[in-house]
Motif scaffolding. Structure first.
Motif, short mmCIF file in Angstrom:
data_model
loop_
_atom_site.label_atom_id
_atom_site.label_comp_id
_atom_site.label_asym_id
_atom_site.label_seq_id
_atom_site.Cartn_x
_atom_site.Cartn_y
_atom_site.Cartn_z
N VAL A 266 0.84 -1.19 0.00
CA VAL A 266 0.00 0.00 0.00
C VAL A 266 0.88 1.25 0.00
N GLY A 267 0.26 2.39 -0.28
CA GLY A 267 1.03 3.63 -0.29
C GLY A 267 0.23 4.80 -0.82
N SER A 268 0.93 5.85 -1.14
CA SER A 268 0.34 7.13 -1.53
C SER A 268 -0.52 7.02 -2.79
N THR B 4 2.99 -6.49 5.58
CA THR B 4 2.55 -5.33 4.81
C THR B 4 3.75 -4.47 4.47
N LEU B 5 3.89 -4.15 3.18
CA LEU B 5 4.97 -3.29 2.70
C LEU B 5 4.40 -1.92 2.37
N ILE B 6 4.90 -0.89 3.08
CA ILE B 6 4.51 0.48 2.79
C ILE B 6 5.54 1.02 1.80
N VAL B 7 5.09 1.35 0.60
CA VAL B 7 6.00 1.76 -0.46
C VAL B 7 6.34 3.24 -0.36
N GLU B 8 5.32 4.06 -0.15
CA GLU B 8 5.53 5.50 -0.05
C GLU B 8 4.28 6.08 0.60
N ALA B 9 4.45 6.86 1.67
CA ALA B 9 3.28 7.36 2.38
C ALA B 9 3.62 8.58 3.23
N ALA B 10 2.66 9.48 3.33
CA ALA B 10 2.81 10.64 4.20
C ALA B 10 2.56 10.22 5.64
N ILE B 11 2.88 11.12 6.58
CA ILE B 11 2.68 10.82 7.99
C ILE B 11 1.21 10.52 8.30
N LYS B 12 0.32 11.36 7.78
CA LYS B 12 -1.11 11.15 7.98
C LYS B 12 -1.70 10.56 6.70
N SER B 13 -1.83 9.26 6.68
CA SER B 13 -2.34 8.61 5.47
C SER B 13 -3.00 7.29 5.82
N GLY B 14 -3.82 6.82 4.89
CA GLY B 14 -4.47 5.53 5.08
C GLY B 14 -3.49 4.38 5.14
N SER B 15 -2.33 4.56 4.51
CA SER B 15 -1.32 3.50 4.51
C SER B 15 -0.80 3.24 5.92
N LEU B 16 -0.66 4.30 6.71
CA LEU B 16 -0.21 4.10 8.08
C LEU B 16 -1.29 3.47 8.95
N ILE B 17 -2.55 3.67 8.55
CA ILE B 17 -3.65 2.97 9.23
C ILE B 17 -3.52 1.47 8.97
N THR B 18 -3.19 1.12 7.72
CA THR B 18 -2.98 -0.29 7.38
C THR B 18 -1.81 -0.87 8.17
N ALA B 19 -0.74 -0.09 8.29
CA ALA B 19 0.43 -0.54 9.06
C ALA B 19 0.05 -0.76 10.52
N ARG B 20 -0.77 0.13 11.06
CA ARG B 20 -1.19 -0.02 12.45
C ARG B 20 -2.04 -1.29 12.62
N TYR B 21 -2.94 -1.52 11.68
CA TYR B 21 -3.72 -2.76 11.74
C TYR B 21 -2.80 -3.97 11.71
N ALA B 22 -1.80 -3.95 10.83
CA ALA B 22 -0.88 -5.07 10.71
C ALA B 22 -0.17 -5.34 12.03
N LEU B 23 0.26 -4.29 12.70
CA LEU B 23 0.92 -4.45 14.00
C LEU B 23 -0.03 -5.02 15.03
#
Length: 378
Positions: free
Chosen positions: A129-131, A238-257
């Motif tokens: 996921v990412g930007s 989950t691989l975060i390819v490119e993302a801003a600090i406030k983004s849905g991708s970091l929500i996915t990362a949080r879910y993964a954790l």
């Protein structure tokens, strides 16, 4: 319901009970499991119980009304969608093809509507996921890593969104590999519309498109972050390819954790706000990724050593050949003006332009406003 019998060895009555369950307000799979543990009651018994019995086991009035008087129209919408065409499926939590990893998360969806082969949902998956507005390097990374990871045996899972999500699906599809798209909309409303062709390509490559939302469900903004738990829940990492600090991708990362899954992040330019989210994750303990091998080494028990070594060797050989190219070595992974490339390489500007055009056709660089950007290994 012959299709459901063939897919999961179940009957239409069981499927309808799960469809009814989704109509019960504030009642989830977790709620059902708690009820079953406490009262040893089956789902079918819930819908056969009297009002008094339902009150006795703790159901509230609004829930009881939904149990005793389910909306048959909503049931018919789902069943008609399922049976109207081939290549569609509807799996519920107890279904044979419900993905095992998804059962392990705290908020498992009771139903998954889908196109394609539901058995693919049990493949070893890696979420990417990412930007939605990635840099040229981010676009290249998404396509390259998705394609290379697919070659190693991974099924790439993402959200069909614009930007990194779509590019990740395309990277897998370009090699003819299976990829899984999780929608944040109703299963019969493909979004964004410009990715309808990509969705068709995914299915033609034996991929799968799923949603927890029934046909005709009206879209809501909160459905998109909600679906991210499914993307990470289906995947071992989950691989975060490119993302801003406030983004849905970091929500996915949080879910993964929260789901006790691995989180990986690609580093980027420190001046690029679209890399700030990745750098934050790395600071918080996500694994920094520079090549496919960085991911595969975490899952040696899942990935074929032969396929992993093949991709790693290809990357190594390509990197060495690129490093020996004086002109290409003069182009940065950020915007490099033409005169700077000529100055660094010691080659005449006209020759530089000619060679860079060739490199652009080969996908090694991209022309942007102000100069060129090196795209890295392919």
């Amino acid at each position: 319901m012959q299709q459901d019998v063939e897919d999961g060895g179940s009957d239409s009555g069981e499927l309808e009970n799960w469809l009814k369950l989704t109509q019960i307000p504030n009642f989830s799979v977790a709620s059902l499991i708690k009820l079953q543990k406490k009262y040893a009651i089956e789902l079918s018994e819930v819908f056969a119980a009297s009002k008094a019995t339902l009150q006795e086991v703790g159901f509230r009035q609004q829930q009881i009304e939904a149990i005793l008087h389910p909306d048959q129209r909503l049931l018919n919408v789902s069943l008609e969608w399922l049976n109207s065409k081939k290549n569609r499926f509807l799996v519920y939590y107890d279904h044979l093809h419900y993905p095992p990893l998804l059962k392990q998360i705290a908020s498992s969806p009771p139903l998954l509507y889908g196109y394609g082969d539901p058995q693919s949902l049990s493949n070893y998956q890696l979420a990417m996921v990412g930007s939605r507005a990635p840099s040229p390097q981010g676009r290249e990374n998404a396509h390259f890593f998705a394609n290379s990871l697919s070659e190693c045996g991974w099924t790439i899972t993402s959200g069909l969104a614009l930007g990194i999500d779509g590019l990740s699906h395309q990277g897998a599809v370009s090699g003819g590999y299976t990829t899984i798209a999780v929608l944040g909309t109703a299963i019969d409303k493909m979004y964004p519309r410009r990715h309808i062709k990509l969705a068709e390509d995914i299915l033609q490559s034996n991929g799968v498109i799923i949603s927890e939302f029934a046909p005709t469900t009206k879209g809501r903004p909160e459905y998109f972050p909600r679906r991210n738990r499914i993307i990470s829940g289906l995947s071992v990492g989950t691989l975060i390819v490119e993302a801003a600090i406030k983004s849905g991708s970091l929500i996915t990362a949080r879910y993964a954790l929260e789901q006790n899954r691995e989180v990986f992040a690609l580093p980027g330019n420190i001046h690029n706000p679209m890399s700030a989210g990745c750098h934050h994750l790395i600071q918080q303990g996500a694994k920094l990724v520079t090549c496919v091998g960085d991911i595969n080494e975490e899952f040696q028990h899942l990935i074929s050593p032969e396929s992993s070594e093949k991709v790693d060797k290809l990357q190594k050989n390509t990197t060495q050949s690129l490093a020996s190219d004086k002109l290409l070595d003069s182009v940065d992974f950020e915007v490099t003006p033409l005169d700077i490339v000529a100055q660094r390489s010691g080659i005449e500007v006209t020759e530089v332009m000619s060679q860079l055009l060739e490199y652009e056709l080969r996908g090694l660089v991209i022309a942007v406003s102000g100069g060129y950007i090196k795209l890295g290994e392919k």
